[in-house]
Design an enzyme around this catalytic site. Structure first.
Site, PDB file in Angstrom:
ATOM      1  N   CYS A   1       0.764  -1.308  -0.009  1.00  0.00           N
ATOM      2  CA  CYS A   1      -0.010  -0.178  -0.064  1.00  0.00           C
ATOM      3  C   CYS A   1       0.884   1.265  -0.066  1.00  0.00           C
ATOM      4  CB  CYS A   1      -0.931   0.080   1.144  1.00  0.00           C
ATOM      5  SG  CYS A   1      -0.145   0.195   2.855  1.00  0.00           S
TER       6      CYS A   1
ATOM      7  N   CYS B   1       3.601   1.718   2.856  1.00  0.00           N
ATOM      8  CA  CYS B   1       4.595   1.029   2.597  1.00  0.00           C
ATOM      9  C   CYS B   1       5.675   1.908   1.898  1.00  0.00           C
ATOM     10  CB  CYS B   1       4.535  -0.421   2.029  1.00  0.00           C
ATOM     11  SG  CYS B   1       3.279  -1.590   2.814  1.00  0.00           S
TER      12      CYS B   1
ATOM     13  N   ASP C   1      10.148  25.102 -34.918  1.00  0.00           N
ATOM     14  CA  ASP C   1      11.124  25.226 -35.668  1.00  0.00           C
ATOM     15  C   ASP C   1      10.485  25.029 -36.967  1.00  0.00           C
ATOM     16  OD1 ASP C   1      13.885  25.693 -36.713  1.00  0.00           O
ATOM     17  OD2 ASP C   1      13.951  23.592 -36.775  1.00  0.00           O
TER      18      ASP C   1
END
Length: 770
Positions: free
Chosen positions: A22, A25, A441
């Site tokens: 989870c 953790c 460009d």
């Protein structure tokens, strides 16, 4: 004077972290790693990996030790193929279903009998207790194990909540059976969604004791399968690598492992085989399929001198290819690396979610104890008090918080790679969604960057456009001049390779500075520089081509001027649609080029770009970006050359063409692998869809807990249903992210039909206009 300190050099590595379930953790592992001096770490729950930057003199041993002190396993991943990783994933995937199947076989009878009083026979509760015991112990063992490990390290995670919920339900049921009067042979126990007390007889919650581990195991199994699906694109890229290749040396062929292939070696690519590595064709002609590498949908024709990309499929004839790059230097390896890097990062929203999840479990434990004390203090029976407490423990779910962003990011970056868009992390994705101005460009970005047929105009009362182009290309087939080669290449693309017949050319003659002449099936054809009067339509075309800084040539057939061909740097086929789509997305295009004013204005006019900056030096481009940003605009820059690197780095978002220089790609946040500016509009739409998905995931994750926790606290939620809801929340988040794998770019517009006579408007190289 204070002594000078030498900066410690930093290196970056990945750790494979085991045991995380989870977001709590994730937060704990990050805190333990970041507590080391000079170390920064980002942990991804979806991939189970930690990206760690640390001083080179520290080494990796302290990193592994820090993760293990947090209660998790950590290993340095070996360099293995994608196929090896997939086999490992498959083995991990088989471990969970075995436990899940056994748990389901034991749990389902308990749940059915406990919830249906009509099925409750004499001593049914003791049979259910016997079936529940292995589920609460062996079936829930992974949760108990990880909860105990976290307890030893002073941490509480989702497994702590599940373990406590199972143990509380089972312990209360054991008390009810042995000491609470529920063990009588003829006892019947009605199922209720609400926690209620039964006078004289304690209620058993065996269905909760088996339902919680069953639903959580099922949810994590579905979640794991869905999470593996989010990395499908990355695994498909890994599968494109060739294991063996046929090398030709001294006229002999031999099979060797692909990793032994060296730059300069010649290898054979037969029809249907994948190209082993990036290289240049030295013999043979074919079409190669790049769809899985760059997202290019149409096969690309290759011949001697053409570059080919490793991983592409040879769809036609036999090719001999000289290796130009191997290993990590290939385009496929760079694409895989960029996608992996992107999936390792975190969006700002996810950092907030992880911070919340870090304190979420301790808060839930506090709430559970508070609820138990409140119910007992209010005079309620122990049975409903324990039930409400268990429901609070089980329903809380920080898992969805931890999965909300990484699963969406993994699915989006994988889908982007399939479409030829490489995004360098979640920060770039967020910036891509917010841009409102894009500086483009010209050469190599909006245009092809090489000589091609920009426009061809035929006279009203003369030959058809196809015929004039065929004759011009046939006579130019005898020339080595760049203008002639451009006409021949254009005719072969538009009319087909068989339309240009060099064998029909006779009496060929080339006059330097003037042009070429020859007979095609006896017809005199000349392609030469303008000289003399022309019909009105051709004269206007000549003037227009000169104004656009193109090079015009006139096609004469039997002494009569039939067409004017304007040659120059041609607009890419997708530039028209790309610029139009960007405007529709609310992004304003700006053209900035080092080219002269006339060709810059011609391209801008053709594409509908209002703001043009010509003759721009690299410094002027970078200054233009700064000026736009100072006005409060969110600016992206698209370029492909060294002269674009400063502007790319100074923009809110730098976007490089994949065919550009390494300097430009290195300075960019997004790389368009396809040789097509239209991928930019796809990237913007994909970014907006991804961030919308992440917001939806986080809204669901926070909203779910905001609704279900109060329900559990006031006793309106059965623990078994709480477990089902908790598992479902994580699965829904992942499934919502998986929708990004099916995201489709906008379809290309239908090409306009071409008139066989008269003036033909500016046509991109490779289009159907002649």
């Amino acid at each position: 004077m204070a002594p000078e300190t030498t900066p410690r050099s930093l290196v970056t590595t990945d750790l494979v972290v085991g045991g995380m379930t989870c977001a709590a953790c994730v937060r704990r592992v990050e805190k333990k790693l970041s507590a080391l001096e000079g170390v920064t770490a980002t942990v991804n729950l979806a991939t189970g990996r930690a990206r760690v930057q640390y001083p080179a003199d520290l080494g990796t041993a302290p990193l592994v030790e820090a993760v293990e002190k947090a209660g998790y396993s950590a290993t340095i991943p070996e360099l293995r193929s994608g196929r090896d990783h997939m086999e490992e994933d498959g083995q991990r995937g088989r471990t969970l279903p075995q436990r899940l199947v056994v748990t389901a076989l034991l749990a389902v009878p308990v749940m059915v009998i406990s919830m249906a009083p009509s099925l409750q026979f004499r001593n049914w509760q003791w049979l259910c207790f016997a079936l529940t015991a292995p589920v609460a112990s062996w079936g829930a063992f992974p949760f108990h194990q990880r909860a105990l490990r976290g307890l030893r390290h002073g941490a509480a995670t989702m497994d702590t909540l599940v373990s406590l919920g199972v143990l509380a339900s089972f312990s209360w049921s054991a008390y009810a059976l042995f000491l609470g009067g529920a063990g009588e042979p003829d006892t019947r126990m009605p199922f209720t969604l609400l926690p209620t007390g039964s006078p004289g007889v304690a209620h058993v919650y065996l269905e909760a004791a088996v339902g919680v581990p069953l639903f959580v195991l099922l949810g994590r199994h579905l979640e794991a399968r869905a999470r593996r699906a989010t990395t499908a694109a990355l695994r498909s890229l890994a599968e494109l690598g060739v294991k063996e290749v046929t090398v030709r040396e001294g006229g002999a062929e031999r099979r060797v492992p692909a990793e032994q292939l060296a730059v300069g070696q010649v290898f054979v690519v037969r029809p249907g085989e994948r190209v082993a590595t990036d290289g240049v064709v030295i013999e043979g002609a074919s079409a190669v399929d790049l769809s899985l590498v760059t997202g290019e949908t149409r096969p690309v024709e290759v011949s001697p001198g053409s570059a080919v990309t490793g991983g592409s499929v040879n769809a036609g004839g036999l090719l001999l290819v000289r290796a130009a790059a191997v290993g990590a230097e290939t385009q496929l390896a760079r694409i895989t690396w960029l996608v992996t890097e992107a999936q390792a990062g975190k969006a700002r929203a996810q950092r907030l979610a992880d911070t919340v999840a870090g304190v979420f479990v301790p808060v839930v434990l506090t709430l559970a104890v508070t609820v138990l004390g409140f119910w007992l203090g209010a005079g309620a029976d122990a049975q409903p008090a324990v039930t409400a407490c268990v429901a609070v423990l089980v329903v809380a779910c920080p898992c969805a918080l931890g999965l909300a962003t990484p699963t969406a990011l993994m699915a989006a970056t994988g889908r982007g790679a399939q479409l030829g868009v490489l995004v360098n992390g979640p920060q770039a994705l967020e910036s891509l969604r917010q841009i409102d101005t894009v500086v483009l460009d010209k050469t190599g970005t909006l245009t092809s960057g090489h000589l091609g047929v920009a426009r061809m105009t035929v006279r009203e009362d003369g030959l058809a456009g196809d015929e004039a182009l065929r004759l011009a290309a046939a006579v130019e087939s005898g020339s080595e001049h760049p203008l002639g080669r451009a006409i021949v290449a254009h005719a072969r693309r538009v009319l087909g390779p068989e339309a240009v017949r060099s064998d029909a050319l006779t009496d060929f003659a080339a006059t330097p500075g003037s042009g070429v002449r020859g007979r095609i099936d006896g017809t005199l054809v000349e392609v030469r520089a303008p000289n003399g009067e022309l019909p009105a339509a051709l004269d206007a075309a000549l003037t227009a081509s000169l104004d656009a800084a193109h090079t015009p040539v006139v096609v004469h057939v039997e002494g009569r001027a039939e067409a004017v061909v304007a040659l120059g740097d041609v607009v890419r086929p997708g530039s028209y649609h790309a610029v139009d789509r960007l405007r529709r997305l609310g992004v304003r295009p700006v053209l900035a080029t080092g080219d002269q004013e006339a060709p810059a204005r011609a391209v801008a006019s053709a594409l509908g770009i209002d703001e043009v900056h010509a003759c721009c030096t690299p410094e002027r481009k970078a200054a233009l970006v700064r000026e736009l940003r100072e006005k409060g605009l969110r600016v992206a820059v698209v370029g492909d050359g060294v002269n674009d690197a400063a502007a790319l780095a100074g923009a809110d978002l730098g976007i490089a063409m994949g065919t550009g220089t390494d300097v430009a790609i290195g300075a960019a946040d997004v790389t368009l692998v396809r040789d097509d500016i239209e991928a930019l509009a796809d990237a913007v739409r994909l970014a907006r869809r991804t961030l919308a998905t992440i917001r939806g995931n986080l809204l669901w994750a926070f909203g779910y807990n905001a609704v279900t926790l109060p329900l559990a606290m006031v006793g309106l939620l059965n623990p078994m249903l709480a477990a089902a809801a908790m598992s479902l929340s994580s699965v829904l988040v992942v499934l919502n992210s998986l929708r990004l794998r099916r995201w489709q770019p906008a379809p290309a517009p239908a090409r306009r039909s071409r008139s066989p006579r008269g003036a033909v408007t500016l046509a991109p190289s490779g289009s159907n206009g002649s």
